[in-house]
Design a protein around this motif. Structure first.
Motif, PDB file in Angstrom:
ATOM      1  N   ALA A 299      54.259  99.106 -17.154  1.00  0.00           N
ATOM      2  CA  ALA A 299      54.253 100.324 -17.963  1.00  0.00           C
ATOM      3  C   ALA A 299      54.964 101.396 -17.152  1.00  0.00           C
ATOM      4  O   ALA A 299      54.849 101.435 -15.926  1.00  0.00           O
ATOM      5  CB  ALA A 299      52.831 100.759 -18.286  1.00  0.00           C
ATOM      6  N   ALA A 301      56.563 105.681 -17.210  1.00  0.00           N
ATOM      7  CA  ALA A 301      56.796 106.987 -17.809  1.00  0.00           C
ATOM      8  C   ALA A 301      57.211 107.922 -16.683  1.00  0.00           C
ATOM      9  O   ALA A 301      57.210 107.535 -15.503  1.00  0.00           O
ATOM     10  CB  ALA A 301      55.543 107.509 -18.510  1.00  0.00           C
ATOM     11  N   VAL A 306      52.580 111.178 -16.842  1.00  0.00           N
ATOM     12  CA  VAL A 306      51.354 110.467 -16.490  1.00  0.00           C
ATOM     13  C   VAL A 306      50.344 111.425 -15.863  1.00  0.00           C
ATOM     14  O   VAL A 306      49.145 111.387 -16.164  1.00  0.00           O
ATOM     15  CB  VAL A 306      51.653 109.301 -15.534  1.00  0.00           C
ATOM     16  CG1 VAL A 306      50.360 108.632 -15.060  1.00  0.00           C
ATOM     17  CG2 VAL A 306      52.560 108.283 -16.210  1.00  0.00           C
ATOM     18  N   ASP A 313      45.553 109.016 -23.557  1.00  0.00           N
ATOM     19  CA  ASP A 313      46.981 108.747 -23.728  1.00  0.00           C
ATOM     20  C   ASP A 313      47.496 107.786 -22.661  1.00  0.00           C
ATOM     21  O   ASP A 313      48.355 106.934 -22.939  1.00  0.00           O
ATOM     22  CB  ASP A 313      47.774 110.056 -23.677  1.00  0.00           C
ATOM     23  CG  ASP A 313      47.478 110.957 -24.871  1.00  0.00           C
ATOM     24  OD1 ASP A 313      47.161 110.418 -25.947  1.00  0.00           O
ATOM     25  OD2 ASP A 313      47.546 112.191 -24.720  1.00  0.00           O
ATOM     26  N   VAL A 314      46.983 107.917 -21.441  1.00  0.00           N
ATOM     27  CA  VAL A 314      47.376 106.996 -20.380  1.00  0.00           C
ATOM     28  C   VAL A 314      46.885 105.583 -20.712  1.00  0.00           C
ATOM     29  O   VAL A 314      47.601 104.595 -20.518  1.00  0.00           O
ATOM     30  CB  VAL A 314      46.835 107.458 -19.016  1.00  0.00           C
ATOM     31  CG1 VAL A 314      47.247 106.478 -17.910  1.00  0.00           C
ATOM     32  CG2 VAL A 314      47.339 108.857 -18.679  1.00  0.00           C
ATOM     33  N   TRP A 316      46.507 104.397 -23.662  1.00  0.00           N
ATOM     34  CA  TRP A 316      47.387 103.891 -24.715  1.00  0.00           C
ATOM     35  C   TRP A 316      48.682 103.335 -24.124  1.00  0.00           C
ATOM     36  O   TRP A 316      49.214 102.327 -24.596  1.00  0.00           O
ATOM     37  CB  TRP A 316      47.715 105.004 -25.720  1.00  0.00           C
ATOM     38  CG  TRP A 316      46.739 105.118 -26.848  1.00  0.00           C
ATOM     39  CD1 TRP A 316      45.918 106.181 -27.131  1.00  0.00           C
ATOM     40  CD2 TRP A 316      46.477 104.142 -27.863  1.00  0.00           C
ATOM     41  NE1 TRP A 316      45.165 105.917 -28.245  1.00  0.00           N
ATOM     42  CE2 TRP A 316      45.480 104.677 -28.720  1.00  0.00           C
ATOM     43  CE3 TRP A 316      46.977 102.873 -28.130  1.00  0.00           C
ATOM     44  CZ2 TRP A 316      44.986 103.979 -29.822  1.00  0.00           C
ATOM     45  CZ3 TRP A 316      46.489 102.171 -29.219  1.00  0.00           C
ATOM     46  CH2 TRP A 316      45.498 102.733 -30.055  1.00  0.00           C
ATOM     47  N   MET A 317      49.222 104.006 -23.100  1.00  0.00           N
ATOM     48  CA  MET A 317      50.436 103.500 -22.450  1.00  0.00           C
ATOM     49  C   MET A 317      50.201 102.086 -21.918  1.00  0.00           C
ATOM     50  O   MET A 317      51.063 101.205 -22.037  1.00  0.00           O
ATOM     51  CB  MET A 317      50.845 104.414 -21.288  1.00  0.00           C
ATOM     52  CG  MET A 317      51.261 105.819 -21.666  1.00  0.00           C
ATOM     53  SD  MET A 317      51.705 106.763 -20.164  1.00  0.00           S
ATOM     54  CE  MET A 317      51.693 108.444 -20.798  1.00  0.00           C
ATOM     55  N   ARG A 320      49.945  99.513 -24.796  1.00  0.00           N
ATOM     56  CA  ARG A 320      51.258  99.157 -25.346  1.00  0.00           C
ATOM     57  C   ARG A 320      51.993  98.203 -24.419  1.00  0.00           C
ATOM     58  O   ARG A 320      52.702  97.293 -24.873  1.00  0.00           O
ATOM     59  CB  ARG A 320      52.075 100.421 -25.603  1.00  0.00           C
ATOM     60  CG  ARG A 320      51.607 101.223 -26.814  1.00  0.00           C
ATOM     61  CD  ARG A 320      52.620 102.278 -27.206  1.00  0.00           C
ATOM     62  NE  ARG A 320      52.739 103.322 -26.202  1.00  0.00           N
ATOM     63  CZ  ARG A 320      52.013 104.437 -26.193  1.00  0.00           C
ATOM     64  NH1 ARG A 320      51.096 104.646 -27.123  1.00  0.00           N
ATOM     65  NH2 ARG A 320      52.181 105.354 -25.257  1.00  0.00           N
TER      66      ARG A 320
END
Length: 427
Positions: A299, A301, A306, A313-314, A316-317, A320
């Motif tokens: 992953a 970003a 981050v 949200d982290v 979710w990263m 995914r």
């Protein structure tokens, strides 16, 4: 117990198979070819400590005998690494055996973290992996005055991954408890067509090999993500999917976010999370296979994203990234991104590798006095920023993490970020 203590350790001995090795009904293969997954981990030692609070009858001799019997089916563990041209394989023609030692502490008992503080002296120590003909497996049983004991295991990662070693130790435990044979018939030699390493994992391994080195030994710390914090995250999702975040996703999100905040020098620099995934199911490999069958997923970003993102949200990263495992359409983009990271010589400040030991089997090992009370791994100088997360411990409410992901310079900042995050969401 605190203060000084004396460990009485026996000389090492060699434990061999209790009878000629077999592979089910077939005669044992003399040569076990290493898969691409195995070859990437040759000469990499992995270490685990299993803590048991309840005594068993003659623990040292009971485990030694059961170890010898288990090696009949798991005969490659008693072999030796050999080289044919440029390729390693496991030579099982001689069955040289595994190293076994015992130790005792005449005073004190098992008391949580204090046991962890002692483990460098009370656990198995493997022989130097650079010497010729070294054992692929070393086991030490350390008995405490209270009757509890610790089983320390060191193995060459090329012969088994964490799931595989847990399967082997479960078999030793079954034999120690009086079962005539292990409940799982093990598999080790599979067709190369079944163990094809994905291109993304090859690319990640090359990227790791090209990373600049860093000194992480002095920054080794143990931390805990409290269960109250984990449960708060699980209950704070606004959708059913968010509410179903796994413990792995939550704890990994904590590590990635807090480490990024603690070491970040440039918000525009990449923040890269690498994590291992068991792909037996995806490759159609039977669960009884105990060789390596783990891929590395990624992953990524911007560091600033981050560092400032909400913990959900982290997570979710990370979710995914997990979903990309079976998404072939995303592999091209990942390969390009990994290549760019390698060209930029991205290193310590940007990259952290996480491996999860939750529910891989170590916690279920039972030699006759009950299941493992705590699973630990040794403090060691990791070659790259790494965390071993979700280490099972029945005495603590939360998820244990052994962190070797920061240098001594950033250790305090990392711990401060974890404390701030978990306390704010627990209060």
């Amino acid at each position: 117990m605190s203060g000084s203590f004396v460990v009485t350790k026996s000389p090492e001995m060699v434990v061999q198979t209790s009878k000629p090795a077999t592979n089910g009904a077939a005669v044992a293969d003399k040569k076990i070819e290493l898969s691409p997954f195995d070859r990437s981990l040759v000469r990499t030692q992995t270490k685990v400590l299993l803590v048991f609070e309840h005594p068993i009858n003659e623990p040292m001799e009971t485990i030694r005998r059961s170890l010898s019997r288990a090696l009949v089916d798991y005969y490659p563990l008693a072999g030796r690494l050999a080289v044919d041209g440029n390729d390693y394989y496991i030579d099982c023609s001689i069955h040289d055996g595994v190293t076994f030692a015992t130790a005792s502490l005449p005073a004190g008992g098992l008391d949580g973290d204090a046991t962890g503080a002692r483990h460098d002296q009370s656990a198995a120590k493997a022989g130097g992996c650079n010497r010729a003909n070294f054992p692929l497996l070393t086991v030490q049983v350390t008995v405490f005055a209270c009757g509890g004991f610790v089983v320390g295991v060191v193995w060459d990662h090329s012969v088994a991954d964490g799931f595989g070693m847990a399967q082997f130790l479960l078999a030793v435990g079954e034999l120690a408890r009086g079962l005539p044979t292990p409940s799982i018939v093990p598999l080790r030699n599979l067709s190369p067509m079944q163990l094809v390493m994905p291109p993304v994992t090859y690319a990640v391994m090359r990227f790791i090999g090209g990373m600049p080195s860093c000194d992480l030994g002095a920054g080794m710390v143990n931390v805990t993500a409290p269960s109250t914090f984990i449960n708060r995250i699980k209950s704070s999702g606004t959708t059913p999917a968010a509410a179903a975040f796994t413990v792995f996703e939550i704890v990994t999100a904590v590590v990635w976010k807090c480490r990024t905040r603690g070491v970040m020098a440039d918000p525009a620099a990449p923040a890269v999370l690498l994590f291992s995934v068991n792909v037996r199911k995806q490759l159609g490999v039977d669960d009884a296979y105990y060789g390596n069958c783990m891929t590395l997923e990624m992953a990524m970003a911007d560091s600033g994203e981050v560092a400032s993102a909400d913990i959900l949200d982290v997570a979710w990263m990370i979710r995914r990234a997990k979903e990309q495992i079976s998404d072939q359409d995303s592999s091209g983009e990942l390969l390009k991104a990994i290549g760019e990271l390698g060209e930029r010589r991205v290193g310590y400040e940007s990259v952290v590798f996480v491996t999860c030991w939750r529910e891989i089997g170590f916690e279920d090992v039972d030699f006759g006095g009950g299941k493992t009370g705590r699973v630990m791994t040794f403090s060691q100088n990791f070659a790259m920023p790494l965390c071993v997360i979700c280490l099972p411990c029945k005495w603590d409410k939360g998820s244990k993490v052994l962190s070797g992901c920061v240098t001594a310079q950033h250790s305090d900042a990392f711990l401060r970020e974890i404390s701030t995050l978990t306390n704010n969401l627990t209060d």
